[in-house]
Design an enzyme around this catalytic site. Sequence first.
Site, PDB file in Angstrom:
ATOM      1  N   LYS A  69     -12.193  -8.653  10.957  1.00 39.28           N
ATOM      2  CA  LYS A  69     -13.093  -7.743  11.850  1.00 39.28           C
ATOM      3  C   LYS A  69     -12.003  -6.643  12.479  1.00 39.28           C
ATOM      4  CE  LYS A  69     -14.258  -8.890  16.127  1.00 39.28           C
ATOM      5  NZ  LYS A  69     -14.078  -7.887  17.226  1.00 39.28           N
ATOM      6  N   ASN A  70     -10.842  -6.986  13.132  1.00 36.09           N
ATOM      7  CA  ASN A  70     -10.163  -6.412  13.807  1.00 36.09           C
ATOM      8  C   ASN A  70      -9.288  -5.509  13.107  1.00 36.09           C
ATOM      9  OD1 ASN A  70     -11.138  -7.302  16.221  1.00 36.09           O
ATOM     10  ND2 ASN A  70      -9.612  -8.765  16.720  1.00 36.09           N
TER      11      ASN A  70
ATOM     12  N   ARG B 141     -16.041  -3.256  22.341  1.00 35.55           N
ATOM     13  CA  ARG B 141     -14.922  -2.812  22.900  1.00 35.55           C
ATOM     14  C   ARG B 141     -13.949  -1.794  22.038  1.00 35.55           C
ATOM     15  NH1 ARG B 141     -10.099  -5.264  21.055  1.00 35.55           N
ATOM     16  NH2 ARG B 141     -10.473  -7.373  20.198  1.00 35.55           N
TER      17      ARG B 141
ATOM     18  N   CYS C 215     -16.386  -7.283  25.562  1.00 34.78           N
ATOM     19  CA  CYS C 215     -16.258  -8.687  26.313  1.00 34.78           C
ATOM     20  C   CYS C 215     -16.021  -8.650  27.676  1.00 34.78           C
ATOM     21  CB  CYS C 215     -15.182  -9.390  25.618  1.00 34.78           C
ATOM     22  SG  CYS C 215     -15.236  -9.798  24.158  1.00 34.78           S
TER      23      CYS C 215
ATOM     24  N   ARG D  75      -9.190  -3.459  29.477  1.00 34.82           N
ATOM     25  CA  ARG D  75      -8.712  -3.130  28.502  1.00 34.82           C
ATOM     26  C   ARG D  75      -8.460  -1.699  28.744  1.00 34.82           C
ATOM     27  NH1 ARG D  75     -12.266  -6.608  25.946  1.00 34.82           N
ATOM     28  NH2 ARG D  75     -11.120  -7.798  24.402  1.00 34.82           N
ATOM     29  N   PRO D  76      -7.128  -1.415  29.407  1.00 34.91           N
ATOM     30  CA  PRO D  76      -7.175   0.162  29.915  1.00 34.91           C
ATOM     31  C   PRO D  76      -6.964   1.139  28.670  1.00 34.91           C
ATOM     32  CG  PRO D  76      -5.026  -1.266  30.055  1.00 34.91           C
ATOM     33  CD  PRO D  76      -6.226  -2.183  29.647  1.00 34.91           C
ATOM     34  N   ILE D  77      -7.979   2.113  28.714  1.00 30.08           N
ATOM     35  CA  ILE D  77      -7.900   3.243  28.089  1.00 30.08           C
ATOM     36  C   ILE D  77      -6.815   4.305  28.391  1.00 30.08           C
ATOM     37  CG2 ILE D  77      -9.753   4.499  28.874  1.00 30.08           C
ATOM     38  CD1 ILE D  77     -10.785   5.050  25.809  1.00 30.08           C
ATOM     39  N   ASP D  78      -6.213   4.067  29.517  1.00 31.41           N
ATOM     40  CA  ASP D  78      -5.402   5.222  30.062  1.00 31.41           C
ATOM     41  C   ASP D  78      -4.195   5.420  28.926  1.00 31.41           C
ATOM     42  OD1 ASP D  78      -4.638   2.700  31.013  1.00 31.41           O
ATOM     43  OD2 ASP D  78      -3.507   3.569  32.575  1.00 31.41           O
ATOM     44  N   LEU D  79      -3.687   4.578  28.341  1.00 29.85           N
ATOM     45  CA  LEU D  79      -2.698   4.680  27.533  1.00 29.85           C
ATOM     46  C   LEU D  79      -2.796   5.457  26.284  1.00 29.85           C
ATOM     47  CD1 LEU D  79      -1.576   0.976  27.554  1.00 29.85           C
ATOM     48  CD2 LEU D  79      -0.367   2.509  28.817  1.00 29.85           C
TER      49      LEU D  79
ATOM     50  N   ASP E 177      -6.231 -14.541  21.152  1.00 26.63           N
ATOM     51  CA  ASP E 177      -7.434 -14.730  20.625  1.00 26.63           C
ATOM     52  C   ASP E 177      -7.650 -16.206  19.940  1.00 26.63           C
ATOM     53  OD1 ASP E 177      -8.574 -12.237  21.148  1.00 26.63           O
ATOM     54  OD2 ASP E 177      -8.590 -11.615  19.108  1.00 26.63           O
TER      55      ASP E 177
ATOM     56  N   ILE F 287      -2.170 -11.958  28.438  1.00 27.80           N
ATOM     57  CA  ILE F 287      -2.674 -10.833  27.890  1.00 27.80           C
ATOM     58  C   ILE F 287      -3.818 -10.497  28.670  1.00 27.80           C
ATOM     59  CG2 ILE F 287      -3.423  -9.500  25.734  1.00 27.80           C
ATOM     60  CD1 ILE F 287      -0.410 -10.671  25.343  1.00 27.80           C
TER      61      ILE F 287
ATOM     62  N   ARG G 296     -20.504 -11.709  16.838  1.00 22.27           N
ATOM     63  CA  ARG G 296     -19.689 -10.332  16.798  1.00 22.27           C
ATOM     64  C   ARG G 296     -18.549 -10.521  15.864  1.00 22.27           C
ATOM     65  NH1 ARG G 296     -17.333  -9.393  21.700  1.00 22.27           N
ATOM     66  NH2 ARG G 296     -16.450  -7.948  20.430  1.00 22.27           N
TER      67      ARG G 296
END
Length: 426
Positions: A22-23, A96, A120, A125-129, A308, A330, A400
């Site tokens: 999936k990922n 996500r 989740c 899960r910072p999107i700032d990066l 995971d 993590i 999912r």
Amino acid sequence: MDKFVVRGGNPLLGTIKVSGAKNSALPCMAAAILTEDEVILENIPQVRDIETERRLLASMGAEVELGYGRAQHRTRIKCAVLSDPVAKYEIVKTMRASSLVLGPLIARTGMARVALPGGCAIGGRPIDLHLKALEQMGAVITQDHGYLEAKTDRLKGAHIVFDKITVTGTEDILMAAVLADGETVLENSAREPEVTDLAALLIAMGAKIAGAGTSTITVQGVSKLHGARYRINPDRIEAGTFLVAGAISGGDLNVDCCNPAHLAALLSKLEECGVRCDVGKENVRVRSEGTLKAADISTEEYPGFPTDMQAQYMALATQAEGTSTITENIFENRFMHVQELVRMGANIRVDGRTATVRGKTQLSSAAVMCSDLRASASLVLAALVAEGETILDRVYHIDRGYERIEEKLRGVGAQIRRMGDVFGKK
């Protein structure tokens, strides 16, 4: 809302097959945005997140066909016209990976409007990066009403050093960089097999990428990409979950259609616990030979022990003699399964990022609640060895990321059944 009913006590015997990752599938589907030509992806898992991404791409104007019959694990995507380059909140709120379309959209169309990611409840899960890197490449980014908007005339190559390792950040910027002007260098990149999978697809589409799978990736931008046909890697987390299922149930289970090279950290830990692992070219056979022994784990970025697999390993630790220490490095909120395992009789104490599990304890059936994808898997594993019938609620979380997990487990001897509302509606 569907539930699982699991009666514990059966060792798992036989062969179980692993689906596509999936990922890997999610970023590879997003990569189809980068070309007007058709992209065909094979070994796509039939899970809820894939259907969400299909709806997302279709809402932007793409043609997306999920195969059926003999082609049920194939998808064809053609983004000839992207009439509406917006990732709408009502579609992405359960997933996500919404941020994965940001890079390819701005690279292809010069603008993107993306709802801030949902998914989740296991931590930020910072999107700032992603945003910082896109700004370095010349994008102008604004935020309003829960949406991010990015605009540019043309992205330009840049030297990007990620402040911390980010898988989706690496994937997103890799997709943006393939159509940027000049050279982009990504340092402190994620090394996960899913990143390597995406890079292999992009190269098949005509991108110039070197170093995928290492911490430094170099991309020479090209003016356009073409279509491609590509087969997705097996899902290493599904494979790992089944390996633990075989071990925890005291079974003899052959996990087939996997890539053992991607499972090294887990396999070494299972062997430390006293599980016999026979590794083939595309399969691993696990046999539980007597008593399981406690062993400590600490989650890390690949090639370390995967976050995971932390919840599933914790279920195993409840059945191992001695004390296991499990450290989560993590995500800050990834112990939501602990309370449910305790309800089943586990002896677990949490202190910050560390959980201490004392085993072996006899688990007993209970009504438990699934809180996120991997927590759900850990509860299924615990239920396989619990006395009596465990009822798992909110199994849409497990749907999912696991393709028909109850059918696969039933095929190797588990007593597990899916059911709708027990009493139905009034």
